[in-house]
Design a protein around this motif. Structure first.
Motif, PDB file in Angstrom:
ATOM      1  N   PRO A 123     -18.155   2.774  13.306  1.00 29.84           N
ATOM      2  CA  PRO A 123     -17.276   2.495  12.158  1.00 29.84           C
ATOM      3  C   PRO A 123     -17.917   1.532  11.159  1.00 29.84           C
ATOM      4  O   PRO A 123     -18.684   0.652  11.525  1.00 29.84           O
ATOM      5  N   GLU A 124     -17.610   1.733   9.899  1.00 26.70           N
ATOM      6  CA  GLU A 124     -18.086   0.859   8.829  1.00 26.70           C
ATOM      7  C   GLU A 124     -16.893   0.393   8.012  1.00 26.70           C
ATOM      8  O   GLU A 124     -15.874   1.072   7.938  1.00 26.70           O
ATOM      9  N   SER A 125     -17.045  -0.757   7.402  1.00 24.82           N
ATOM     10  CA  SER A 125     -15.944  -1.275   6.584  1.00 24.82           C
ATOM     11  C   SER A 125     -15.868  -0.528   5.256  1.00 24.82           C
ATOM     12  O   SER A 125     -16.874  -0.115   4.690  1.00 24.82           O
ATOM     13  N   LYS A 126     -14.645  -0.347   4.801  1.00 22.53           N
ATOM     14  CA  LYS A 126     -14.369   0.250   3.498  1.00 22.53           C
ATOM     15  C   LYS A 126     -13.590  -0.763   2.670  1.00 22.53           C
ATOM     16  O   LYS A 126     -13.179  -1.812   3.160  1.00 22.53           O
ATOM     17  N   THR A 127     -13.373  -0.441   1.415  1.00 21.38           N
ATOM     18  CA  THR A 127     -12.678  -1.362   0.514  1.00 21.38           C
ATOM     19  C   THR A 127     -11.710  -0.610  -0.378  1.00 21.38           C
ATOM     20  O   THR A 127     -12.007   0.491  -0.839  1.00 21.38           O
ATOM     21  N   TYR A 128     -10.545  -1.199  -0.605  1.00 18.79           N
ATOM     22  CA  TYR A 128      -9.707  -0.757  -1.709  1.00 18.79           C
ATOM     23  C   TYR A 128      -9.283  -1.993  -2.493  1.00 18.79           C
ATOM     24  O   TYR A 128      -9.517  -3.140  -2.072  1.00 18.79           O
ATOM     25  N   TYR A 129      -8.680  -1.771  -3.658  1.00 22.10           N
ATOM     26  CA  TYR A 129      -8.389  -2.873  -4.572  1.00 22.10           C
ATOM     27  C   TYR A 129      -6.900  -2.940  -4.879  1.00 22.10           C
ATOM     28  O   TYR A 129      -6.178  -1.938  -4.807  1.00 22.10           O
ATOM     29  N   LEU A 130      -6.459  -4.150  -5.197  1.00 23.94           N
ATOM     30  CA  LEU A 130      -5.043  -4.391  -5.469  1.00 23.94           C
ATOM     31  C   LEU A 130      -4.896  -5.217  -6.740  1.00 23.94           C
ATOM     32  O   LEU A 130      -5.776  -6.005  -7.089  1.00 23.94           O
ATOM     33  N   LEU A 131      -3.761  -5.034  -7.389  1.00 24.73           N
ATOM     34  CA  LEU A 131      -3.440  -5.792  -8.596  1.00 24.73           C
ATOM     35  C   LEU A 131      -2.107  -6.495  -8.390  1.00 24.73           C
ATOM     36  O   LEU A 131      -1.132  -5.888  -7.932  1.00 24.73           O
ATOM     37  N   LYS A 132      -2.074  -7.784  -8.729  1.00 23.71           N
ATOM     38  CA  LYS A 132      -0.845  -8.562  -8.605  1.00 23.71           C
ATOM     39  C   LYS A 132      -0.416  -9.046  -9.977  1.00 23.71           C
ATOM     40  O   LYS A 132      -1.106  -9.822 -10.625  1.00 23.71           O
ATOM     41  N   ASN A 133       0.736  -8.564 -10.417  1.00 23.07           N
ATOM     42  CA  ASN A 133       1.341  -9.089 -11.633  1.00 23.07           C
ATOM     43  C   ASN A 133       2.170 -10.308 -11.272  1.00 23.07           C
ATOM     44  O   ASN A 133       2.675 -10.421 -10.148  1.00 23.07           O
ATOM     45  N   LYS A 134       2.312 -11.209 -12.212  1.00 20.95           N
ATOM     46  CA  LYS A 134       2.997 -12.471 -11.945  1.00 20.95           C
ATOM     47  C   LYS A 134       4.389 -12.220 -11.363  1.00 20.95           C
ATOM     48  O   LYS A 134       5.179 -11.460 -11.916  1.00 20.95           O
ATOM     49  N   GLY A 135       4.674 -12.874 -10.215  1.00 15.69           N
ATOM     50  CA  GLY A 135       5.977 -12.766  -9.583  1.00 15.69           C
ATOM     51  C   GLY A 135       6.155 -11.549  -8.697  1.00 15.69           C
ATOM     52  O   GLY A 135       7.232 -11.345  -8.141  1.00 15.69           O
ATOM     53  N   GLN A 136       5.099 -10.729  -8.550  1.00 11.98           N
ATOM     54  CA  GLN A 136       5.194  -9.527  -7.732  1.00 11.98           C
ATOM     55  C   GLN A 136       4.174  -9.574  -6.601  1.00 11.98           C
ATOM     56  O   GLN A 136       3.269 -10.416  -6.587  1.00 11.98           O
ATOM     57  N   LEU A 137       4.319  -8.647  -5.658  1.00 14.80           N
ATOM     58  CA  LEU A 137       3.355  -8.528  -4.576  1.00 14.80           C
ATOM     59  C   LEU A 137       2.106  -7.797  -5.070  1.00 14.80           C
ATOM     60  O   LEU A 137       2.183  -6.938  -5.952  1.00 14.80           O
ATOM     61  N   PRO A 138       0.945  -8.143  -4.519  1.00 18.24           N
ATOM     62  CA  PRO A 138      -0.250  -7.341  -4.819  1.00 18.24           C
ATOM     63  C   PRO A 138       0.001  -5.883  -4.414  1.00 18.24           C
ATOM     64  O   PRO A 138       0.588  -5.609  -3.365  1.00 18.24           O
ATOM     65  N   LYS A 139      -0.444  -4.953  -5.244  1.00 21.85           N
ATOM     66  CA  LYS A 139      -0.203  -3.531  -5.003  1.00 21.85           C
ATOM     67  C   LYS A 139      -1.507  -2.758  -5.121  1.00 21.85           C
ATOM     68  O   LYS A 139      -2.290  -2.968  -6.053  1.00 21.85           O
ATOM     69  N   LYS A 140      -1.731  -1.881  -4.172  1.00 22.22           N
ATOM     70  CA  LYS A 140      -2.950  -1.082  -4.184  1.00 22.22           C
ATOM     71  C   LYS A 140      -3.020  -0.245  -5.453  1.00 22.22           C
ATOM     72  O   LYS A 140      -2.036   0.344  -5.885  1.00 22.22           O
ATOM     73  N   ILE A 141      -4.200  -0.203  -6.054  1.00 19.76           N
ATOM     74  CA  ILE A 141      -4.400   0.561  -7.283  1.00 19.76           C
ATOM     75  C   ILE A 141      -5.316   1.751  -7.009  1.00 19.76           C
ATOM     76  O   ILE A 141      -6.106   1.752  -6.064  1.00 19.76           O
ATOM     77  N   SER A 142      -5.208   2.745  -7.850  1.00 15.02           N
ATOM     78  CA  SER A 142      -5.987   3.974  -7.630  1.00 15.02           C
ATOM     79  C   SER A 142      -7.381   3.889  -8.212  1.00 15.02           C
ATOM     80  O   SER A 142      -8.308   4.535  -7.717  1.00 15.02           O
ATOM     81  N   SER A 143      -7.567   3.085  -9.272  1.00 14.63           N
ATOM     82  CA  SER A 143      -8.879   3.018  -9.923  1.00 14.63           C
ATOM     83  C   SER A 143      -9.185   1.582 -10.355  1.00 14.63           C
ATOM     84  O   SER A 143      -8.550   1.060 -11.279  1.00 14.63           O
ATOM     85  N   ILE A 144     -10.159   0.964  -9.705  1.00  5.27           N
ATOM     86  CA  ILE A 144     -10.562  -0.380 -10.097  1.00  5.27           C
ATOM     87  C   ILE A 144     -11.277  -0.365 -11.441  1.00  5.27           C
ATOM     88  O   ILE A 144     -11.157  -1.299 -12.235  1.00  5.27           O
ATOM     89  N   VAL A 151       0.879  -1.166   0.000  1.00  2.00           N
ATOM     90  CA  VAL A 151       0.000   0.000   0.000  1.00  2.00           C
ATOM     91  C   VAL A 151       0.915   1.214   0.000  1.00  2.00           C
ATOM     92  O   VAL A 151       1.611   1.473   0.979  1.00  2.00           O
ATOM     93  N   LYS A 152       0.929   1.924  -1.112  1.00  2.00           N
ATOM     94  CA  LYS A 152       1.907   2.976  -1.350  1.00  2.00           C
ATOM     95  C   LYS A 152       3.294   2.329  -1.285  1.00  2.00           C
ATOM     96  O   LYS A 152       3.608   1.440  -2.048  1.00  2.00           O
ATOM     97  N   LYS A 153       4.146   2.718  -0.324  1.00  7.73           N
ATOM     98  CA  LYS A 153       5.476   2.119  -0.226  1.00  7.73           C
ATOM     99  C   LYS A 153       5.604   1.189   0.971  1.00  7.73           C
ATOM    100  O   LYS A 153       6.687   0.667   1.245  1.00  7.73           O
ATOM    101  N   ASP A 154       4.504   0.990   1.678  1.00 10.23           N
ATOM    102  CA  ASP A 154       4.528   0.146   2.874  1.00 10.23           C
ATOM    103  C   ASP A 154       4.003  -1.249   2.565  1.00 10.23           C
ATOM    104  O   ASP A 154       3.093  -1.413   1.737  1.00 10.23           O
TER     105      ASP A 154
END
Length: 217
Positions: A150-171, A117-120
């Motif tokens: 509090p309510e749950s929120k959601t964000y989305y991630l994309l994982k390219n082959k061989g890499q870690l899933p990474k948060k994306i800005s626009s699903i 998520v960002k650089k973390d």
């Protein structure tokens, strides 16, 4: 031996096999080294907890050694980022998720992964929306500064082959790019079904629809 008798014997064998397998899993519970007992007096949830679905649902747990455990019901605790299990009247939590390849809850797949998520980096349960060389995930979370109701929120991630899933800005952009030749179909499906782009279950249905179209092209 007539066909009806053969059919009856086959049904009895299948039922007995399933029952024996389930009984074996229950008897061994929770000795798989990935769970610990959890005291839950009822299946009702505390006001302090937030779940993806408050009900325990049928599912399947697959370990890294491809051991499959089916005699279980699960629910995902978003607030604690934990998966709770129930076998019969007994309850537990998964306290060693690193040993798990995936957990399917009512057809929805969760994977415990390290992600960006960002650089973390962080670790937690990701809801798998689409597999392949590019895998799309959703992450439920509770905003830290939200202390009142509090309510749950959601964000989305994309994982390219061989890499870690990474948060994306626009699903929306990610899905459009992945299914680039079906932009018209995406707009049409969105118009007919009024997609909530912040709801992973809506996107799961959209992706399943687009994948089925892609296979026929």
């Amino acid at each position: 031996m007539n066909k009806h008798l053969l059919l009856l014997l086959s049904c009895i064998f299948i039922f007995q096999f399933g029952y024996t397998q389930a009984k074996s899993e229950i008897n061994n519970y929770p000795n798989w080294g990935i769970m610990q007992y959890k005291v839950i007096t009822e299946d009702n949830v505390s006001e302090n907890e937030i779940y993806q679905n408050e009900l325990f649902q049928k599912g399947k747990l697959t370990t890294n050694e491809n051991l499959e455990l089916n005699a279980l019901k699960f629910r995902y605790n978003i607030k604690k980022d934990e998966i709770e299990c129930r076998v019969g009247a007994q309850h537990s939590i998964i306290n060693f998720p690193q040993a798990i390849k995936e957990i399917s809850i009512d057809g929805t797949c969760y994977e415990y992964q390290k992600y960006l998520v960002k650089k973390d980096t962080a670790k937690g349960y990701l809801l798998k929306l689409h597999g392949g060389d590019q895998t799309i995930y959703a992450k439920y979370y509770i905003p830290k500064n939200k202390t009142i109701a509090p309510e749950s929120k959601t964000y989305y991630l994309l994982k390219n082959k061989g890499q870690l899933p990474k948060k994306i800005s626009s699903i929306r952009s990610t899905i459009t790019n992945h299914f680039g030749k079906q932009e018209k179909e995406i707009r049409e499906y969105d118009r007919k079904n009024n997609i909530n782009w912040n709801n992973p279950m809506d996107l799961k249905k959209l992706i399943s629809y687009l994948s089925s179209l892609k296979q026929t092209m």
